[in-house]
Design a protein around this motif. Structure first.
Motif, PDB file in Angstrom:
ATOM      1  N   UNK A 116       5.318   8.108 -22.297  1.00 29.89           N
ATOM      2  CA  UNK A 116       6.637   8.274 -21.708  1.00 29.89           C
ATOM      3  C   UNK A 116       6.712   8.091 -20.208  1.00 29.89           C
ATOM      4  N   UNK A 117       6.036   7.090 -19.625  1.00 33.76           N
ATOM      5  CA  UNK A 117       6.117   6.919 -18.175  1.00 33.76           C
ATOM      6  C   UNK A 117       7.527   6.585 -17.718  1.00 33.76           C
ATOM      7  N   UNK A 118       7.832   6.991 -16.500  1.00 27.74           N
ATOM      8  CA  UNK A 118       9.111   6.683 -15.866  1.00 27.74           C
ATOM      9  C   UNK A 118       8.867   5.747 -14.685  1.00 27.74           C
ATOM     10  N   UNK A 119       9.948   5.250 -14.093  1.00 24.78           N
ATOM     11  CA  UNK A 119       9.822   4.381 -12.927  1.00 24.78           C
ATOM     12  C   UNK A 119       9.097   5.099 -11.795  1.00 24.78           C
ATOM     13  N   UNK A 120       9.333   6.379 -11.651  1.00 28.72           N
ATOM     14  CA  UNK A 120       8.669   7.146 -10.600  1.00 28.72           C
ATOM     15  C   UNK A 120       7.167   7.251 -10.837  1.00 28.72           C
ATOM     16  N   UNK A 121       6.736   7.216 -12.104  1.00 33.82           N
ATOM     17  CA  UNK A 121       5.317   7.369 -12.427  1.00 33.82           C
ATOM     18  C   UNK A 121       4.486   6.141 -12.079  1.00 33.82           C
ATOM     19  N   UNK A 122       5.095   4.958 -12.133  1.00 32.84           N
ATOM     20  CA  UNK A 122       4.285   3.738 -12.063  1.00 32.84           C
ATOM     21  C   UNK A 122       4.236   3.127 -10.667  1.00 32.84           C
ATOM     22  N   UNK A 123       4.966   3.685  -9.711  1.00 33.25           N
ATOM     23  CA  UNK A 123       4.687   3.434  -8.311  1.00 33.25           C
ATOM     24  C   UNK A 123       5.282   2.205  -7.655  1.00 33.25           C
ATOM     25  N   UNK A 124       6.094   1.409  -8.360  1.00 28.59           N
ATOM     26  CA  UNK A 124       6.601   0.175  -7.764  1.00 28.59           C
ATOM     27  C   UNK A 124       7.593   0.438  -6.637  1.00 28.59           C
ATOM     28  N   UNK A 125       8.494   1.378  -6.833  1.00 25.85           N
ATOM     29  CA  UNK A 125       9.483   1.696  -5.789  1.00 25.85           C
ATOM     30  C   UNK A 125       8.776   2.230  -4.556  1.00 25.85           C
ATOM     31  N   UNK A 126       7.844   3.145  -4.764  1.00 27.68           N
ATOM     32  CA  UNK A 126       7.118   3.738  -3.642  1.00 27.68           C
ATOM     33  C   UNK A 126       6.282   2.684  -2.911  1.00 27.68           C
ATOM     34  N   UNK A 127       5.723   1.747  -3.655  1.00 28.91           N
ATOM     35  CA  UNK A 127       4.898   0.720  -3.027  1.00 28.91           C
ATOM     36  C   UNK A 127       5.733  -0.156  -2.095  1.00 28.91           C
ATOM     37  N   UNK A 128       6.915  -0.539  -2.547  1.00 34.00           N
ATOM     38  CA  UNK A 128       7.779  -1.359  -1.702  1.00 34.00           C
ATOM     39  C   UNK A 128       8.188  -0.613  -0.434  1.00 34.00           C
ATOM     40  N   UNK A 129       8.462   0.687  -0.559  1.00 34.62           N
ATOM     41  CA  UNK A 129       8.849   1.480   0.612  1.00 34.62           C
ATOM     42  C   UNK A 129       7.687   1.592   1.597  1.00 34.62           C
ATOM     43  N   UNK A 130       6.485   1.819   1.095  1.00 37.64           N
ATOM     44  CA  UNK A 130       5.315   1.894   1.972  1.00 37.64           C
ATOM     45  C   UNK A 130       5.038   0.545   2.625  1.00 37.64           C
ATOM     46  N   UNK A 131       5.215  -0.527   1.882  1.00 40.66           N
ATOM     47  CA  UNK A 131       5.040  -1.865   2.449  1.00 40.66           C
ATOM     48  C   UNK A 131       5.981  -2.062   3.634  1.00 40.66           C
ATOM     49  N   UNK A 132       7.254  -1.703   3.450  1.00 38.22           N
ATOM     50  CA  UNK A 132       8.235  -1.855   4.528  1.00 38.22           C
ATOM     51  C   UNK A 132       7.846  -1.027   5.749  1.00 38.22           C
ATOM     52  N   UNK A 133       7.368   0.170   5.503  1.00 40.13           N
ATOM     53  CA  UNK A 133       6.978   1.050   6.606  1.00 40.13           C
ATOM     54  C   UNK A 133       5.833   0.437   7.411  1.00 40.13           C
ATOM     55  N   UNK A 134       4.841  -0.068   6.724  1.00 41.41           N
ATOM     56  CA  UNK A 134       3.706  -0.680   7.415  1.00 41.41           C
ATOM     57  C   UNK A 134       4.144  -1.951   8.136  1.00 41.41           C
ATOM     58  N   UNK A 135       4.949  -2.783   7.482  1.00 40.11           N
ATOM     59  CA  UNK A 135       5.411  -4.027   8.097  1.00 40.11           C
ATOM     60  C   UNK A 135       6.212  -3.758   9.365  1.00 40.11           C
ATOM     61  N   UNK A 136       7.003  -2.680   9.357  1.00 39.83           N
ATOM     62  CA  UNK A 136       7.828  -2.356  10.529  1.00 39.83           C
ATOM     63  C   UNK A 136       6.969  -2.091  11.753  1.00 39.83           C
ATOM     64  N   UNK A 137       5.897  -1.279  11.594  1.00 43.49           N
ATOM     65  CA  UNK A 137       5.134  -0.978  12.802  1.00 43.49           C
ATOM     66  C   UNK A 137       4.050  -1.990  13.100  1.00 43.49           C
ATOM     67  N   UNK A 138       3.678  -2.822  12.114  1.00 40.47           N
ATOM     68  CA  UNK A 138       2.759  -3.919  12.404  1.00 40.47           C
ATOM     69  C   UNK A 138       3.470  -5.093  13.069  1.00 40.47           C
ATOM     70  N   UNK A 139       4.759  -5.241  12.744  1.00 41.33           N
ATOM     71  CA  UNK A 139       5.494  -6.414  13.206  1.00 41.33           C
ATOM     72  C   UNK A 139       5.199  -7.648  12.365  1.00 41.33           C
ATOM     73  N   UNK A 140       4.587  -7.469  11.221  1.00 44.25           N
ATOM     74  CA  UNK A 140       4.271  -8.567  10.294  1.00 44.25           C
ATOM     75  C   UNK A 140       4.016  -7.968   8.917  1.00 44.25           C
TER      76      UNK A 140
END
Length: 242
Positions: A116-140
């Motif tokens: 019974x996994x949910x969207x929150x369990x499998x990490x795709x939303x969180x991964x995209x948010x973390x990617x954006x956070x890293x990209x913002x302060x890296x500038x790339x």
């Protein structure tokens, strides 16, 4: 290395640990995540007892140095563990890489271990948010790699990854001894049966699994995040894992 669960993440950790010059840490924030959320996971109480559940001390250790003074320090992080209230500033002292996998393969593998996994369990939303956070302060855009490509050609994929993060490649990364590893989390007995039987990356993956309707809806929810991250890896989603 940031991924959701069932993303080839343990095999990648084993590959880096096999180098001989790299310490490995298995899901540093897992105990802290379980303690803070109260979520029911297999072996929950045992995990909290056996591992550091204080996110501040975990984050401090993530900054290094590596435990045995090794030149490199591989940290296998789950995106779902980075809940609100955990300080992410340690990430600025790390090279952040994002490991992705097609949602159908993730859901099929996850459901075998926890139903019974949910969207929150499998990490795709969180991964995209973390990617954006890293990209913002890296500038790339930080590095994104697809597990499908690793399985298709481990040597070429790992060479490209090592070049991207400025770590010398060694063919020692292509194999490891079978069985549990001293750096495995205590949860390995539940989750790592297949990778413990392995001595290297598996063969190229076959067709996507056919899953029940309720899981197909979950896959549809996750696909936009996967396809976006696939584009960030430099690949056209239309030519991705199908």
């Amino acid at each position: 290395m940031w991924s959701g669960p069932r993303n080839l993440s343990t095999a990648m950790m084993y590959a880096f640990a096999a180098r001989g010059d790299c310490a490995a840490w298995d899901e540093p924030f897992y105990a802290a995540y379980l303690k803070a959320t109260g979520i029911d996971h297999p072996m929950r109480d045992e995990i909290i007892r056996a591992h550091d559940a204080d996110p501040e001390s975990v984050a401090a250790a993530c900054r290094g140095p590596s435990p045995g003074g090794e030149p490199f320090f591989y940290q296998k992080h789950m995106t779902v563990h980075m809940i609100e209230g955990i300080d992410r500033s340690f990430m600025r002292d790390c090279v952040n890489v994002f490991l992705i996998r097609h949602p159908a393969r993730v859901v099929a593998s996850y459901a075998q271990k926890r139903e019974g996994p949910t969207l929150a369990d499998i990490g795709f939303v969180q991964q995209a948010a973390l990617f954006d956070e890293v990209a913002d302060w890296l500038g790339r855009a930080p590095t994104v790699i697809d597990s499908h490509e690793i399985r298709a050609n481990p040597e070429a994929s790992l060479k490209a990854l090592c070049a991207a993060i400025e770590v010398p490649f060694t063919d020692r990364m292509l194999s490891w001894p079978a069985g549990p590893k001293p750096f495995d989390g205590v949860w390995a007995s539940h989750w790592y049966n297949a990778v413990h039987a392995s001595t290297g990356f598996g063969a190229p993956e076959g067709p996507l699994p056919d899953l029940p309707e309720d899981y197909r809806r979950l896959i549809d929810q996750a696909m936009p995040y996967y396809e976006r991250m696939l584009r960030e890896s430099g690949r056209d989603p239309a030519a991705g894992d199908r």
